[in-house]
Design an enzyme around this catalytic site. Structure first.
Site: not given
Ligand SMILES: *Cc1c(COP(=O)(O)O)cnc(C)c1O
Length: 394
Positions: A128, A215, A244
């Protein structure tokens, strides 16, 4: 709920009025133990006094100027983050998806600078990366993509954790310029790869001159037991994205670069109106200071180990519990059947959890959770799981 809001979320019928540490109170005054932290955002818990002070103080001085000017708080937070990561440069955004957009653009531009006109990025199944067009195209979940075709081109997808597939891509895809991967897949179900996975990816990226892009939006800022999850494996990525927990609730994201990725962008290649504004950066600095002062990386590691051990005890021999896994305070309890209704059952008991990938209970508690609160989490959730599994099989 108001019908004015687009139906993008199936919301639970509860709204919270205030919080303190690991606790939230709803509008009826009922108290909840928060084991999700707004999906890995409020690592310091709710209404942390240092965050409150930073916001109030900064709001009285300056919220926003523009990236047309120098922003000392952005420079300070940038220097601090690149030092913590052992990397070189940083770009601030307002969200995780935007941080990943920057990473994807860097990979493509890096490719073009090398003379590769159709650059591709290797991405993983069950990953994701966000909801913008490029990041949903990078995401390994058809549900996120369906209806938004044509997707952004230039992604090659392989199974997560599978080094042979990556080697195969290396042999057969000359236009690959980068690998984008989560050190632990969050939305995908708290999927933890083999211990040397990132080291192996690093090696292949070095051999092929690919950018290794991590990520760490869900895994970063202490949650895994290290400041960044990849630090468990003693490697440094070329690109890392954060968001986050960096703002503990203040919207902020970041894309860090190192080595050959560090000088890809020049003036005019990328930008943002809000990104890196004084308020967000002031809060980011306060988050980092607090994580260090309270030694929350060590705390996450210890509490995570305790929770894993306690859940393993409490759920030993419970048929239907497939696996209990985690690193620091990223914890997944996989059941042998879909268990989304556990979220509502837990809510009724005053406990906030999440279920992802249909059958994985996901726990992302605040890093400041105390042992007795963790005990309460284990007791309440284990009872719920046992009741759910026994009822379901009747
Ligand atoms: C939450 C998340 C995103 C997206 O972040 P947003 O602030 O919602 O755009 C991307 N990658 C990972 C691994 C995430 O947990």
């Amino acid at each position: 709920m108001s019908s004015a809001l687009m139906a993008t979320y199936k919301r639970l019928p509860v709204s919270f009025e205030r919080g303190e540490g690991v606790w939230l109170w709803d509008t009826e005054g009922k108290r909840y133990l928060d084991a999700l932290s707004g999906i890995a955002v409020c690592g310091l818990g709710h209404a942390h006094p240092a965050i409150q002070k930073a916001i109030c103080d900064q709001a009285g001085k300056l919220l926003h100027t523009s990236n047309l000017y120098e922003i000392p708080l952005q420079e300070k937070l940038g220097e601090k983050l690149v030092a913590l990561a052992g990397m070189q440069k940083i770009f601030f955004s307002n969200s995780g998806a935007e941080a990943n957009e920057a990473a994807i653009k860097i990979a493509r531009m890096h490719g073009h600078q090398k003379g590769i006109t159709n650059p591709a990025i290797v991405v993983m199944e069950k990953s994701f990366h966000g909801r913008t067009l490029a990041t949903l195209s990078a995401t390994g979940n058809r549900k996120v993509q369906a209806g938004f075709e044509p997707l952004v081109q230039g992604f090659v997808r392989i199974p997560f954790g599978d080094i042979d597939s990556l080697k195969n891509v290396a042999e057969n895809s000359p236009n690959v310029v980068a690998v984008l991967v989560e050190p632990i897949q969050g939305e995908g179900g708290i999927n933890i790869p083999a211990n040397d996975y990132l080291k192996q990816i690093r090696k292949i990226c070095d051999e092929r001159k690919w950018l290794m892009m991590l990520d760490e939006i869900q895994t970063g800022i202490g949650r895994s037991g290290k400041f960044f999850s990849h630090q468990h494996q003693e490697i440094v990525p070329d690109v890392m994205t954060l968001a986050k927990a960096l703002g503990n609730g203040m919207p902020i994201g970041a894309c860090l670069t190192n080595g050959k990725a560090a000088d890809v962008f020049g003036p005019g290649n990328h930008g943002t109106t809000f990104g890196g504004n004084p308020l967000a950066c002031r809060v980011g600095l306060t988050v980092l200071d607090t994580v260090e002062k309270l030694d929350l990386c060590a705390r996450a590691e210890m509490l995570g180990a305790k929770l894993l051990a306690d859940f393993a005890d409490a759920l030993a021999d419970v048929i239907g519990v497939e696996e209990i896994r985690g690193q620091g305070l990223l914890i997944g309890i996989e059941l042998n059947r879909p268990c989304g209704e556990l979220v509502t059952l837990a809510l009724e008991k005053g406990l906030l959890i999440n279920v992802t990938a249909d059958n994985v209970i996901r726990l992302l508690p605040p890093l400041v959770m105390k042992n007795e609160q963790a005990d309460q989490l284990v007791a309440t959730l284990s009872e719920l799981i046992k009741a759910f599994l026994s009822e379901d099989s009747d």
